[in-house]
Design an enzyme around this catalytic site. Sequence first.
Site, mmCIF file in Angstrom:
data_model
loop_
_atom_site.group_PDB
_atom_site.id
_atom_site.type_symbol
_atom_site.label_atom_id
_atom_site.label_comp_id
_atom_site.label_asym_id
_atom_site.label_seq_id
_atom_site.Cartn_x
_atom_site.Cartn_y
_atom_site.Cartn_z
ATOM 1 N N ASP A 159 22.118 74.159 15.023
ATOM 2 C CA ASP A 159 23.128 74.318 16.161
ATOM 3 C C ASP A 159 23.025 75.756 16.506
ATOM 4 O O ASP A 159 23.512 76.666 15.627
ATOM 5 C CB ASP A 159 24.637 74.155 15.845
ATOM 6 N N ASN A 184 13.537 77.811 23.987
ATOM 7 C CA ASN A 184 13.373 76.943 24.924
ATOM 8 C C ASN A 184 14.561 76.063 25.003
ATOM 9 O O ASN A 184 15.259 75.750 26.231
ATOM 10 C CB ASN A 184 12.486 75.855 24.821
ATOM 11 N N GLY A 230 14.710 73.534 20.739
ATOM 12 C CA GLY A 230 14.745 72.372 21.863
ATOM 13 C C GLY A 230 13.286 71.664 21.849
ATOM 14 O O GLY A 230 12.985 71.557 22.868
ATOM 15 N N ILE A 244 10.593 70.583 37.320
ATOM 16 C CA ILE A 244 9.609 69.984 36.508
ATOM 17 C C ILE A 244 10.076 68.400 36.091
ATOM 18 O O ILE A 244 11.193 68.253 36.150
ATOM 19 C CB ILE A 244 9.431 70.840 35.187
ATOM 20 N N TYR A 292 25.014 78.617 34.337
ATOM 21 C CA TYR A 292 23.499 78.349 33.938
ATOM 22 C C TYR A 292 22.602 79.441 34.658
ATOM 23 O O TYR A 292 21.850 80.097 34.038
ATOM 24 C CB TYR A 292 22.979 77.015 34.547
#
Length: 240
Positions: A55, A82, A8, A181, A148
């Site tokens: 992926d 990340n 990422g 952030i 999440y």
Amino acid sequence: MKIVIVTGGTRGIGRAISLEFFKEGYKVIAIYQGNERAAQDLKEEFPNIEIEKCDISDEKEVSILVNKIYKRHGKIDCLVNNAGITRDGYFLMMSNEKWNSLLNVNLTGTFNVSRAVLRFMKVKKLGGKIINISSTSGVAGQIGQTNYAASKGAIISLTKSLAKEFASDKINVNCVSPGFIETDMTASLKNKEMISETLIPLQRFGQVEEVAYLVTFLASEKANYITGKNFVIDGGMIND
């Protein structure tokens, strides 16, 4: 020259991490999956950063890429896990697809890349650093983010276990858990000022560079005696 892989690594926090490692003199391999524009923009601005598409939820695809990187550079010194997605929704309304698709990227993806890289780090016997990116949601939980939060909490536990398992190989594994952030993901929040004033003691959102500074410190020799830890970077928002 040290070699770092950043998953990422072409946008948001990951982009800032890639750039900070680049400034520190690392050879950076930034991995992305879907955002071609962000990858192209980074490549055009910093042609010496290698960009690879993968992926990370696909074990075979990860194995092929990590093998290619290792053969090209002869070693992998650091990995930053990340890459992650959000698929928010209230728990009783959350579909199996929404749950599974998120876990496949956030948790299984971290597992896939870590396993592929650790095989080479262990064989090379030069040590190494792995930094996993979690979230304050993984520490304190969050309404509407059970999938999440579960994935990010699991990453913290994964970090602690890997740190113990690979300590004898001089491989340090740590975790960074950002709060709010300034990224594309938070840009659309309508109540940013209220969040800053009521929830964050420092009364502002963090900057992506501030997360990157912490990550590159943990990758440095200055952090050689730190492993198995989770570092919350949230302006004092939660008690970890």
